[in-house]
Design a protein around this motif. Sequence first.
Motif, mmCIF file in Angstrom:
data_model
loop_
_atom_site.group_PDB
_atom_site.id
_atom_site.type_symbol
_atom_site.label_atom_id
_atom_site.label_comp_id
_atom_site.label_asym_id
_atom_site.label_seq_id
_atom_site.Cartn_x
_atom_site.Cartn_y
_atom_site.Cartn_z
ATOM 1 N N ALA A 169 0.821 -1.211 0.000
ATOM 2 C CA ALA A 169 0.000 0.000 0.000
ATOM 3 C C ALA A 169 0.857 1.265 0.000
ATOM 4 C CB ALA A 169 -0.911 -0.006 1.237
ATOM 5 N N GLN A 170 2.035 1.155 0.569
ATOM 6 C CA GLN A 170 2.928 2.309 0.759
ATOM 7 C C GLN A 170 3.739 2.641 -0.496
ATOM 8 O OE1 GLN A 170 5.754 1.343 3.820
ATOM 9 N NE2 GLN A 170 6.079 3.461 4.472
ATOM 10 N N LYS A 171 4.142 1.617 -1.234
ATOM 11 C CA LYS A 171 5.109 1.815 -2.320
ATOM 12 C C LYS A 171 4.633 2.741 -3.447
ATOM 13 C CE LYS A 171 8.479 -0.561 -5.208
ATOM 14 N NZ LYS A 171 8.309 0.318 -6.374
ATOM 15 N N PRO A 172 3.409 2.605 -3.954
ATOM 16 C CA PRO A 172 3.003 3.510 -5.043
ATOM 17 C C PRO A 172 3.054 4.986 -4.644
ATOM 18 C CG PRO A 172 1.470 1.672 -4.840
ATOM 19 C CD PRO A 172 2.362 1.616 -3.650
ATOM 20 N N ILE A 173 2.714 5.263 -3.388
ATOM 21 C CA ILE A 173 2.747 6.656 -2.926
ATOM 22 C C ILE A 173 4.195 7.131 -2.792
ATOM 23 C CG2 ILE A 173 1.776 8.271 -1.239
ATOM 24 C CD1 ILE A 173 0.022 5.995 -0.220
ATOM 25 N N MET A 174 5.060 6.258 -2.292
ATOM 26 C CA MET A 174 6.469 6.618 -2.149
ATOM 27 C C MET A 174 7.130 6.794 -3.516
ATOM 28 S SD MET A 174 8.080 4.687 1.176
ATOM 29 C CE MET A 174 7.904 3.024 0.541
ATOM 30 N N ASP A 175 6.764 5.939 -4.478
ATOM 31 C CA ASP A 175 7.329 6.073 -5.825
ATOM 32 C C ASP A 175 7.037 7.461 -6.394
ATOM 33 O OD1 ASP A 175 8.427 3.543 -5.905
ATOM 34 O OD2 ASP A 175 6.713 2.624 -6.930
ATOM 35 N N LYS A 176 5.812 7.920 -6.206
ATOM 36 C CA LYS A 176 5.421 9.233 -6.716
ATOM 37 C C LYS A 176 6.193 10.351 -6.011
ATOM 38 C CE LYS A 176 1.261 12.046 -7.566
ATOM 39 N NZ LYS A 176 1.700 13.274 -6.898
ATOM 40 N N LYS A 177 6.274 10.259 -4.703
ATOM 41 C CA LYS A 177 6.961 11.297 -3.917
ATOM 42 C C LYS A 177 8.439 11.359 -4.275
ATOM 43 C CE LYS A 177 7.126 14.360 -0.536
ATOM 44 N NZ LYS A 177 6.361 15.632 -0.585
ATOM 45 N N LEU A 178 9.096 10.214 -4.297
ATOM 46 C CA LEU A 178 10.524 10.176 -4.596
ATOM 47 C C LEU A 178 10.796 10.616 -6.024
ATOM 48 C CD1 LEU A 178 11.410 6.859 -2.735
ATOM 49 C CD2 LEU A 178 12.190 9.154 -2.114
ATOM 50 N N GLY A 179 9.889 10.291 -6.932
ATOM 51 C CA GLY A 179 10.034 10.745 -8.320
ATOM 52 C C GLY A 179 10.029 12.258 -8.411
ATOM 53 N N GLU A 180 9.186 12.898 -7.605
ATOM 54 C CA GLU A 180 9.139 14.359 -7.571
ATOM 55 C C GLU A 180 10.444 14.954 -7.025
ATOM 56 O OE1 GLU A 180 5.758 15.055 -5.130
ATOM 57 O OE2 GLU A 180 4.293 14.587 -6.707
ATOM 58 N N GLN A 181 11.160 14.148 -6.246
ATOM 59 C CA GLN A 181 12.421 14.596 -5.658
ATOM 60 C C GLN A 181 13.640 14.167 -6.475
ATOM 61 O OE1 GLN A 181 12.188 12.974 -1.659
ATOM 62 N NE2 GLN A 181 10.964 14.691 -0.925
ATOM 63 N N GLY A 182 13.404 13.618 -7.660
ATOM 64 C CA GLY A 182 14.507 13.224 -8.535
ATOM 65 C C GLY A 182 15.134 11.893 -8.177
ATOM 66 N N MET A 183 14.357 11.032 -7.517
ATOM 67 C CA MET A 183 14.876 9.721 -7.112
ATOM 68 C C MET A 183 13.873 8.628 -7.451
ATOM 69 S SD MET A 183 16.546 10.609 -3.374
ATOM 70 C CE MET A 183 15.137 11.576 -2.839
ATOM 71 N N MET A 184 14.303 7.397 -7.311
ATOM 72 C CA MET A 184 13.424 6.248 -7.465
ATOM 73 C C MET A 184 13.761 5.225 -6.391
ATOM 74 S SD MET A 184 15.109 4.831 -11.025
ATOM 75 C CE MET A 184 14.392 3.192 -10.983
ATOM 76 N N LEU A 185 12.730 4.531 -5.915
ATOM 77 C CA LEU A 185 12.913 3.476 -4.916
ATOM 78 C C LEU A 185 13.157 2.170 -5.656
ATOM 79 C CD1 LEU A 185 12.787 2.470 -1.950
ATOM 80 C CD2 LEU A 185 10.319 2.156 -2.285
ATOM 81 N N LEU A 186 14.361 1.644 -5.533
ATOM 82 C CA LEU A 186 14.686 0.398 -6.234
ATOM 83 C C LEU A 186 14.071 -0.796 -5.516
ATOM 84 C CD1 LEU A 186 16.205 -0.990 -8.532
ATOM 85 C CD2 LEU A 186 18.190 -1.164 -7.006
ATOM 86 N N TYR A 187 14.290 -0.869 -4.199
ATOM 87 C CA TYR A 187 13.681 -1.953 -3.420
ATOM 88 C C TYR A 187 13.704 -1.595 -1.937
ATOM 89 C CZ TYR A 187 18.369 -3.776 -2.078
ATOM 90 O OH TYR A 187 19.635 -3.939 -1.580
ATOM 91 N N ALA A 188 12.963 -2.368 -1.150
ATOM 92 C CA ALA A 188 12.925 -2.161 0.302
ATOM 93 C C ALA A 188 12.922 -3.512 1.011
ATOM 94 C CB ALA A 188 11.693 -1.358 0.700
#
Length: 372
Positions: A169-188
């Motif tokens: 549930a958390q990952k799609p929201i984090m992907d969007k936020k981090l994308g706005e900050q110039g990053m991407m979440l590879l894995y957790a």
Amino acid sequence: MRRTTARELESCDDTVGAIRQNGSFLAFVLTHRRPTTAPSTPTGDPTMKLHKRILAATALTGAIASMSAFAQTKWDLASAYPPANFHTQNLTQFASDVDKATGGKLKITVHSNASLFKAPEIKRAVQTGGAQMGEILLVNFQNEWQIFGADGVPFLADSYDSSMKLYGAQKPIMDKKLGEQGMMLLYAVPWPPQGIYSKKPLASAADLKGSKWRAYSPATARIAELVGAQPVTVQAAELSQALATGVVESYMSSGSTGVDSKTYEHIKNWYDTQAWLPKNGVLINKKAFDALDKATQDAVLKAGRDAEARGWEMSRKTNTESLEQLKKGGLVVHQPSPQLKADMKKVGETLLTEWLKNAGAEGQALVDAYRK
């Protein structure tokens, strides 16, 4: 017609200089090659000279193409945890997998134990390009954005299965936020379930009153306030020294952290509250990733998927093994008393209420999606 000798090829000094500048060099070779021997006749053979120059240029063109094909990109990956920690071991395997999959085209150096950047600095370093990759404890950045702290709310997700569901549930929201900050979440990957380390035995949360409590995130600092402990900010790389000097007398963390810091040398009690499973997230600078060719990008993404699956299994295994190591070191693993359980559950309810208030509609939507 005889072949051009190695000596004749090596004599193209000016052309080698052109290669180093990575510029256009064919015309340069044809007009600037210096012969190492005198011509066989006063005027020489213009056709033969031209042929030799073309051969030399062709050979050097191939050399440049070969150099380009094996051009190597180097990345730095910052981590806050020691080399023996399972998260770091997973990062090291990830870097090795990328190296093999790209044929050495992308080399990733893992900088462990906060040797490149301290834990609170890593996210910013990746965002600004100070490091191409970095591993962060997501809950450390809750004050920046509440969703980062969702998996640090006590008893919201207190098992591996529930932690994976929360992550979904958390990952799609984090992907969007981090994308706005110039990053991407590879894995957790999660840490094992969190328990309470304490110098003195605990019958209830009241026994923690006045204790010097290690706080490494907003949630752990708030827990200290709610139980009447004294919060002290100490990151993982500094924990061993803090324990040895008496700066820390109690804290909440996994068995893995207790092994890494040799907590058993200073504290003899651990209460298996299984309060939450905070996750480490591995971030990539988006510009650095976009600069890779498609094949290399695919290799990084696949190695990341493999690292995530492997990391969750490593966490489960580490949970069992670390508790055994703590016991061997002289630490007693306790099941919490009914009163301590009830006290900590109340703390969890308070933190969830506060978190939802701060996270607003976004946080409520996350919790609703998780609880479906």
